[in-house]
Design an enzyme around this catalytic site. Structure first.
Site, short mmCIF file in Angstrom:
data_model
loop_
_atom_site.label_atom_id
_atom_site.label_comp_id
_atom_site.label_asym_id
_atom_site.label_seq_id
_atom_site.Cartn_x
_atom_site.Cartn_y
_atom_site.Cartn_z
N LYS A 144 0.80 -1.22 0.00
CA LYS A 144 0.00 0.00 0.00
C LYS A 144 0.84 1.28 0.00
O LYS A 144 0.44 2.31 -0.53
CB LYS A 144 -0.95 0.01 1.19
N GLU A 203 -9.57 7.51 3.79
CA GLU A 203 -10.53 6.61 4.44
C GLU A 203 -9.79 5.32 4.71
O GLU A 203 -8.84 4.99 4.03
CB GLU A 203 -11.72 6.35 3.52
N SER A 257 1.45 -9.86 -1.20
CA SER A 257 1.13 -8.45 -0.99
C SER A 257 1.50 -7.92 0.39
O SER A 257 1.79 -6.74 0.55
CB SER A 257 -0.36 -8.19 -1.25
C1 PLP Z 1 -5.18 -3.87 1.56
C2 PLP Z 1 -4.52 -5.14 1.23
C3 PLP Z 1 -4.92 -5.95 0.14
C4 PLP Z 1 -6.11 -5.64 -0.71
O1 PLP Z 1 -6.06 -4.46 -1.41
P1 PLP Z 1 -5.81 -4.39 -2.98
O2 PLP Z 1 -6.08 -2.99 -3.34
O3 PLP Z 1 -6.75 -5.37 -3.63
O4 PLP Z 1 -4.41 -4.79 -3.21
C5 PLP Z 1 -4.19 -7.10 -0.13
N1 PLP Z 1 -3.14 -7.47 0.63
C6 PLP Z 1 -2.73 -6.73 1.69
C7 PLP Z 1 -1.56 -7.20 2.49
C8 PLP Z 1 -3.40 -5.55 2.03
O5 PLP Z 1 -3.00 -4.83 3.09
#
Ligand code: PLP
Length: 393
Positions: free
Chosen positions: A89, A111, A377
């Site tokens: 993020k 938000e 992610s």
């Molecule tokens: C917020 C988040 C997501 C989901 O958000 P996307 O916009 O779909 O990437 C996925 N993995 C993690 C670790 C997150 O913090």
């Protein structure tokens, strides 16, 4: 590029800017300036330097040997979990805060649902010495106390949204309202590839560093920039957008998006938007969203707070529609099993969001020589309590 946004902000039939008239000037200012600002060499230099020294990029592309043996393919993990603050993020919040400065803004609003985007925003505001207000549903504030305190330590003000269901949707409404009243000095940092044009395109561009790195890293390891598969989880879709971005026009690379099926896609408690969604307008853009027959948004459910969003970004709605991306889903149970499996096989405890992407492995069949890249992610530190409560490890 065949799958990019058009000049009106649409991806096929999805996208656009469905906003109250009072927001036009803010969104228009952004739309008229974002491409020239982020294309400018001074912007790029600052963005690249912070991604390197502050975020810790490039993140490794790690060959997961034991996971590969388990599934009979060459599996690589793109280690977004090693980014500062623990997830992808921050790539986006760094980009947007530099952009906000170039637009002459002094204040930032955001938000947040589970608090991850709020933390990433509060982080870059501290970095830049900018005032930060994060709107968060009152119920989410109770559920995600550590993230609320994290934001406060970083100097942000966390404002509870007390209307409606007191969750993300209401926090978004409050943030919009704040922006309408403070158009001149404030920039609104949206956390995924959602919202009115140009947000989806802008956020996708900031996250596209993920696949930009993948290409040269894979070339170093395998002598090709092109894997057979790229797999990513989808909430709003920003990590997936970043992981797919530079492969969209390479049809030989199969792209797989994994949604949260919660307790099962047909259980009534799920967040599998592409499967359950119908076209509608959410947070300023036309996209696929979960709704009742008369158009009320259905509350999503997933064990992972980052995936329980009732829509997907318009780019993904289009990629689903055209069949360019294959949409899979994983239940809570499947994701938890996959998360524990990665922990034991590789010594990496993934975020439960990312565990959904891993869970797709057992639903697919591979040739031994297939190269598979999974976008990891985020890290699982924030999810420890959920792992403990689930208990099967
Ligand atoms: C917020 C988040 C997501 C989901 O958000 P996307 O916009 O779909 O990437 C996925 N993995 C993690 C670790 C997150 O913090």
């Amino acid at each position: 590029m065949r799958y990019s946004v058009d000049e009106n902000g649409y991806y096929g039939q999805f996208g656009g800017a469905y906003i109250p008239e009072m927001l036009y000037p803010n969104v228009e200012e952004l739309r008229d300036n974002y491409l020239s600002i982020i294309g400018d060499s001074a912007f790029k230099a600052e963005f690249d330097k912070l991604l390197k020294d502050y975020v810790g990029r490039p993140t490794p592309l790690y060959f997961a040997k034991r996971l590969s043996e388990q599934y009979g393919a060459k599996i690589y993990l793109k280690r977004e979990d090693l980014c500062h603050t623990g997830a992808h993020k921050v790539n986006n919040t760094i980009g947007q805060i530099i952009l906000a400065k170039k637009l002459g803004k002094q204040k930032i609003i955001a938000e947040t649902g589970a608090g991850q985007h709020g933390v990433a925003t509060a982080t870059v505001c501290a970095l830049m010495g900018m005032e930060c207000i994060v709107y968060m549903g009152e119920i989410d504030m109770q559920r995600q106390k550590p993230n609320v305190e994290r934001m406060r330590i970083l100097g942000a003000e966390v404002v509870p949204a007390k209307s409606g269901s007191k969750t993300l949707k209401d926090a978004t409404n409050e943030a919009m309202r704040h922006w309408i009243s403070n158009p001149v000095d404030t920039h609104y940092i949206i956390g995924s590839v959602v919202g009115p044009h140009p947000y989806p395109d802008m956020v996708a561009r900031f996250q596209s560093v993920i696949s930009e790195e993948m290409k040269w890293q894979l070339n170093e390891e395998e002598g090709t920039e092109y894997p057979h598969y790229v797999i990513a989880c989808v909430g709003g879709g920003s990590n997936a957008a970043g992981a797919f971005y530079h492969y969209l026009d390479e049809e030989k690379v199969k792209l797989v998006a994994v949604e949260a099926a919660g307790r099962g896609v047909d259980s009534g408690e799920s967040a599998a938007t592409s499967y359950l969604g119908k076209p509608g307008v959410l947070h300023g853009s036309k996209t696929l969203l979960m709704q009742t027959a008369d158009g009320q948004v259905v509350e999503p459910y997933s064990i992972s707070a980052g995936l329980d969003y009732p829509g997907i970004g318009p780019m993904h709605a289009h990629l689903f529609d055209t069949g360019r991306v294959k949409f899979e889903n994983a239940t809570d149970e499947e994701a938890m099993v996959a998360g524990v499996e990665l922990s034991k096989l590789e010594g990496i405890i993934p975020a439960i969001e990312s565990a959904h992407a891993l869970a797709a492995l057992r639903k697919m069949s591979f040739e031994k020589s297939d190269i598979v890249v999974i976008n990891l992610s985020g890290r699982g530190d924030k999810d420890l309590e959920t792992y403990i409560k689930w208990g099967k490890y």
